[in-house]
Motif scaffolding. Structure first.
Motif, PDB file in Angstrom:
ATOM      1  N   VAL A   1      -5.736  10.264  -8.657  1.00 22.71           N
ATOM      2  CA  VAL A   1      -6.081   8.914  -9.512  1.00 22.71           C
ATOM      3  C   VAL A   1      -5.407   7.241  -8.765  1.00 22.71           C
ATOM      4  CG1 VAL A   1      -7.266   9.986 -11.089  1.00 22.71           C
ATOM      5  CG2 VAL A   1      -4.919   9.212 -10.848  1.00 22.71           C
ATOM      6  N   LEU A   2      -5.893   5.984  -8.713  1.00 27.65           N
ATOM      7  CA  LEU A   2      -5.222   4.939  -8.707  1.00 27.65           C
ATOM      8  C   LEU A   2      -3.921   4.938  -8.397  1.00 27.65           C
ATOM      9  CD1 LEU A   2      -6.796   2.844  -6.476  1.00 27.65           C
ATOM     10  CD2 LEU A   2      -7.336   1.745  -8.621  1.00 27.65           C
ATOM     11  N   GLY A   3      -3.094   5.338  -9.742  1.00 22.18           N
ATOM     12  CA  GLY A   3      -2.432   5.316 -10.034  1.00 22.18           C
ATOM     13  C   GLY A   3      -1.247   5.955  -9.394  1.00 22.18           C
ATOM     14  N   ASN A   4      -1.903   7.155  -9.167  1.00 21.36           N
ATOM     15  CA  ASN A   4      -0.589   7.331  -7.588  1.00 21.36           C
ATOM     16  C   ASN A   4      -0.680   6.584  -6.245  1.00 21.36           C
ATOM     17  OD1 ASN A   4      -2.658  10.289  -9.429  1.00 21.36           O
ATOM     18  ND2 ASN A   4      -0.261   9.872  -9.640  1.00 21.36           N
ATOM     19  N   ILE A   5      -1.569   5.717  -5.956  1.00 22.78           N
ATOM     20  CA  ILE A   5      -1.776   4.863  -4.717  1.00 22.78           C
ATOM     21  C   ILE A   5      -0.867   4.431  -4.980  1.00 22.78           C
ATOM     22  CG2 ILE A   5      -3.004   3.773  -2.780  1.00 22.78           C
ATOM     23  CD1 ILE A   5      -3.943   7.018  -4.199  1.00 22.78           C
ATOM     24  N   PHE A   6       0.238   4.399  -3.561  1.00 24.24           N
ATOM     25  CA  PHE A   6       1.596   3.435  -3.656  1.00 24.24           C
ATOM     26  C   PHE A   6       0.774   1.864  -3.245  1.00 24.24           C
ATOM     27  CE2 PHE A   6       4.835   1.185  -1.342  1.00 24.24           C
ATOM     28  CZ  PHE A   6       6.057   1.465  -2.408  1.00 24.24           C
ATOM     29  N   LYS A   7      -0.169   1.637  -2.344  1.00 26.40           N
ATOM     30  CA  LYS A   7      -0.437   0.536  -1.973  1.00 26.40           C
ATOM     31  C   LYS A   7      -2.116   0.350  -2.166  1.00 26.40           C
ATOM     32  CE  LYS A   7       1.656  -1.078   1.221  1.00 26.40           C
ATOM     33  NZ  LYS A   7       1.952  -2.147   2.344  1.00 26.40           N
ATOM     34  N   TYR A   8      -3.258   0.232  -2.499  1.00 29.63           N
ATOM     35  CA  TYR A   8      -4.391   0.123  -2.696  1.00 29.63           C
ATOM     36  C   TYR A   8      -5.256  -1.711  -2.199  1.00 29.63           C
ATOM     37  CZ  TYR A   8      -4.259   0.202  -7.431  1.00 29.63           C
ATOM     38  OH  TYR A   8      -4.344  -0.634  -8.730  1.00 29.63           O
ATOM     39  N   PRO A   9      -6.648  -1.570  -1.799  1.00 31.94           N
ATOM     40  CA  PRO A   9      -6.848  -3.153  -1.963  1.00 31.94           C
ATOM     41  C   PRO A   9      -7.352  -2.813  -3.411  1.00 31.94           C
ATOM     42  CG  PRO A   9      -8.120  -1.508  -0.266  1.00 31.94           C
ATOM     43  CD  PRO A   9      -6.887  -0.731  -0.630  1.00 31.94           C
ATOM     44  N   ASP A  10      -7.189  -4.256  -3.345  1.00 33.79           N
ATOM     45  CA  ASP A  10      -7.589  -5.231  -4.605  1.00 33.79           C
ATOM     46  C   ASP A  10      -9.422  -5.142  -4.601  1.00 33.79           C
ATOM     47  OD1 ASP A  10      -5.403  -6.751  -5.117  1.00 33.79           O
ATOM     48  OD2 ASP A  10      -6.391  -8.574  -3.882  1.00 33.79           O
ATOM     49  N   GLY A  11      -9.391  -4.469  -5.688  1.00 29.92           N
ATOM     50  CA  GLY A  11     -11.117  -4.119  -6.328  1.00 29.92           C
ATOM     51  C   GLY A  11     -11.425  -3.284  -5.893  1.00 29.92           C
ATOM     52  N   TRP A  12     -10.962  -1.675  -6.054  1.00 27.75           N
ATOM     53  CA  TRP A  12     -10.700  -0.767  -6.258  1.00 27.75           C
ATOM     54  C   TRP A  12     -10.862  -0.050  -7.314  1.00 27.75           C
ATOM     55  CZ3 TRP A  12     -11.508   3.574  -1.498  1.00 27.75           C
ATOM     56  CH2 TRP A  12     -12.020   2.570  -0.558  1.00 27.75           C
ATOM     57  N   LYS A  13     -11.157   1.227  -7.443  1.00 27.38           N
ATOM     58  CA  LYS A  13     -10.817   1.366  -9.009  1.00 27.38           C
ATOM     59  C   LYS A  13     -11.312   3.058  -9.112  1.00 27.38           C
ATOM     60  CE  LYS A  13     -15.500  -0.256 -10.263  1.00 27.38           C
ATOM     61  NZ  LYS A  13     -16.365  -0.168  -9.162  1.00 27.38           N
ATOM     62  N   ASP A  14     -11.276   3.901 -10.280  1.00 24.30           N
ATOM     63  CA  ASP A  14     -11.134   4.928 -10.518  1.00 24.30           C
ATOM     64  C   ASP A  14     -12.724   5.125 -11.102  1.00 24.30           C
ATOM     65  OD1 ASP A  14      -9.091   5.923  -9.533  1.00 24.30           O
ATOM     66  OD2 ASP A  14      -7.901   5.246 -11.927  1.00 24.30           O
ATOM     67  N   GLY A  15     -13.372   6.021 -10.558  1.00 25.67           N
ATOM     68  CA  GLY A  15     -14.403   6.147 -11.768  1.00 25.67           C
ATOM     69  C   GLY A  15     -15.709   7.100 -11.153  1.00 25.67           C
TER      70      GLY A  15
ATOM     71  N   GLU B   1      -9.975  -1.539   5.256  1.00 28.24           N
ATOM     72  CA  GLU B   1      -9.116  -1.154   4.147  1.00 28.24           C
ATOM     73  C   GLU B   1      -8.275   0.099   4.381  1.00 28.24           C
ATOM     74  OE1 GLU B   1      -8.778  -3.928   2.511  1.00 28.24           O
ATOM     75  OE2 GLU B   1     -11.099  -4.290   1.061  1.00 28.24           O
ATOM     76  N   THR B   2      -7.376  -0.512   3.715  1.00 30.56           N
ATOM     77  CA  THR B   2      -6.009   0.466   3.751  1.00 30.56           C
ATOM     78  C   THR B   2      -5.257   1.106   2.187  1.00 30.56           C
ATOM     79  OG1 THR B   2      -5.676   0.332   5.950  1.00 30.56           O
ATOM     80  CG2 THR B   2      -3.858   1.568   4.766  1.00 30.56           C
ATOM     81  N   LEU B   3      -5.752   2.423   2.120  1.00 30.46           N
ATOM     82  CA  LEU B   3      -4.481   3.490   0.671  1.00 30.46           C
ATOM     83  C   LEU B   3      -3.409   3.711   1.683  1.00 30.46           C
ATOM     84  CD1 LEU B   3      -7.980   3.093   0.336  1.00 30.46           C
ATOM     85  CD2 LEU B   3      -7.053   4.108  -1.956  1.00 30.46           C
ATOM     86  N   GLU B   4      -2.521   3.337   0.885  1.00 33.15           N
ATOM     87  CA  GLU B   4      -1.160   4.077   1.448  1.00 33.15           C
ATOM     88  C   GLU B   4      -0.556   4.897   0.541  1.00 33.15           C
ATOM     89  OE1 GLU B   4       3.255   3.456   3.296  1.00 33.15           O
ATOM     90  OE2 GLU B   4       1.484   1.837   3.888  1.00 33.15           O
ATOM     91  N   LEU B   5      -0.122   6.546   0.846  1.00 31.03           N
ATOM     92  CA  LEU B   5       0.511   7.167  -0.303  1.00 31.03           C
ATOM     93  C   LEU B   5       2.169   7.002   0.418  1.00 31.03           C
ATOM     94  CD1 LEU B   5      -2.768   7.979   0.138  1.00 31.03           C
ATOM     95  CD2 LEU B   5      -1.669   9.951  -1.436  1.00 31.03           C
ATOM     96  N   ARG B   6       3.005   7.590  -0.536  1.00 31.61           N
ATOM     97  CA  ARG B   6       4.458   7.621  -0.345  1.00 31.61           C
ATOM     98  C   ARG B   6       4.301   8.969  -1.023  1.00 31.61           C
ATOM     99  NH1 ARG B   6       7.003   3.183   0.665  1.00 31.61           N
ATOM    100  NH2 ARG B   6       6.031   1.919   2.251  1.00 31.61           N
TER     101      ARG B   6
END
Length: 209
Positions: free
Chosen positions: A80-94, A118-123
Motif C-alpha cells: 500500500v502507499l504507506g510502504n512506499i519510500f517516496k511517492y508523488p503528491d496526490g497518489w492514494k490507496d483506493g 511520476e516516480t514511486l520509490e521503494l527501499r
C-alpha cells in the motif's frame, strides 16, 4: 519737682516697654509626601520549546514517522502507499475499475500531458528476491487516447518497461535480488495520438517475495 521727675520716669519706662515688644515667630509646618513607585515588571522572555525524543517504556528513542526500508514481513501481500519510500503528491490507496476488473484494490494517481511522468520509490534493503506488479488505466480516466508506460529501475539501472492503452492490463514479474532502491516510473507516452488529456494510472498487486 520730685513728683514731676517720677512721673516722667514712669512715662519713659512705659514707652520703652512698648518699643521692646516684637511679633512672635510663625510656626513652620513640615508636610511629608510619600510617593510609591511601582517596580518595573520584568520583560517576559519568549519560551523556546525543547524537543525531546519520544521514548518507549525501555527509555530508547522510538522510530520516527519517516518511511524506512521494507522489512521481510511485508512479503507475500500487496503493498500500500504507506510502504512506499517516496511517492508523488496526490497518489492514494483506493478501489478502481480497470478494464473488466471491478473495484480492484490499488495505488492510483493522475498523469497529465504527453511525456508527463511520476516516480514511486521503494527501499528493499536487499531483503527480497522477486517483484510482481500489475498496472492499467482507470476506466474513469479523462481521455481514452493515451498510452500508459511503466518502467522499472533497480539500483539506478533500467530493468524493464511495458505499456498499455485504456482497457488493457499489463504485468511485471522480475527478479530483484541485492536490490535496495527500486523505482517504478509511470508516464504517458508521447505519441501522435496524444491530445494532452489526463489519465488515472493504477498499480495493482505489487507484491515482493
Amino acid at each position: 519737682m520730685v513728683g514731676l521727675l517720677s512721673g516722667a520716669m514712669l512715662l519713659a519706662a512705659g514707652c520703652g516697654g512698648a518699643a521692646e515688644t516684637t511679633d512672635q515667630p510663625t510656626a513652620t509646618t513640615t508636610v511629608t509626601v510619600t510617593t510609591t513607585v511601582a517596580a518595573p515588571s520584568p520583560t517576559d522572555s519568549p519560551t523556546v520549546p525543547i524537543e525531546t525524543p519520544v521514548t518507549d517504556d525501555s527509555g530508547e528513542p522510538t522510530d520516527s514517522a519517516t518511511p524506512v526500508a521494507l522489512a521481510t514481513d511485508v512479503a507475500g501481500r500487496p503493498l500500500v502507499l504507506g510502504n512506499i519510500f517516496k511517492y508523488p503528491d496526490g497518489w492514494k490507496d483506493g478501489r478502481y475499475d480497470i478494464a473488466d476488473r471491478k473495484q480492484a484494490t490499488g495505488i492510483g494517481g493522475t498523469l497529465s500531458g504527453c511525456g508527463y511522468e511520476e516516480t514511486l520509490e521503494l527501499r528493499l534493503a536487499n531483503n527480497f528476491g522477486r517483484l510482481k506488479l500489475e498496472f492499467g488505466q482507470s476506466n474513469s480516466s479523462e481521455t481514452s487516447d493515451q498510452v500508459l508506460v511503466v518502467r522499472i529501475d533497480a539500483n539506478g539501472q533500467y530493468r524493464d518497461q511495458k505499456s498499455v492503452k485504456l482497457n488493457q492490463i499489463a504485468a511485471f514479474d522480475l527478479p530483484v535480488p541485492k536490490v535496495n532502491a527500486l523505482k517504478v516510473i509511470v508516464s504517458l507516452k508521447n505519441t501522435a495520438e496524444c491530445n494532452g488529456g489526463a489519465v488515472e494510472a493504477v498499480l495493482m498487486n505489487m507484491v515482493l517475495s
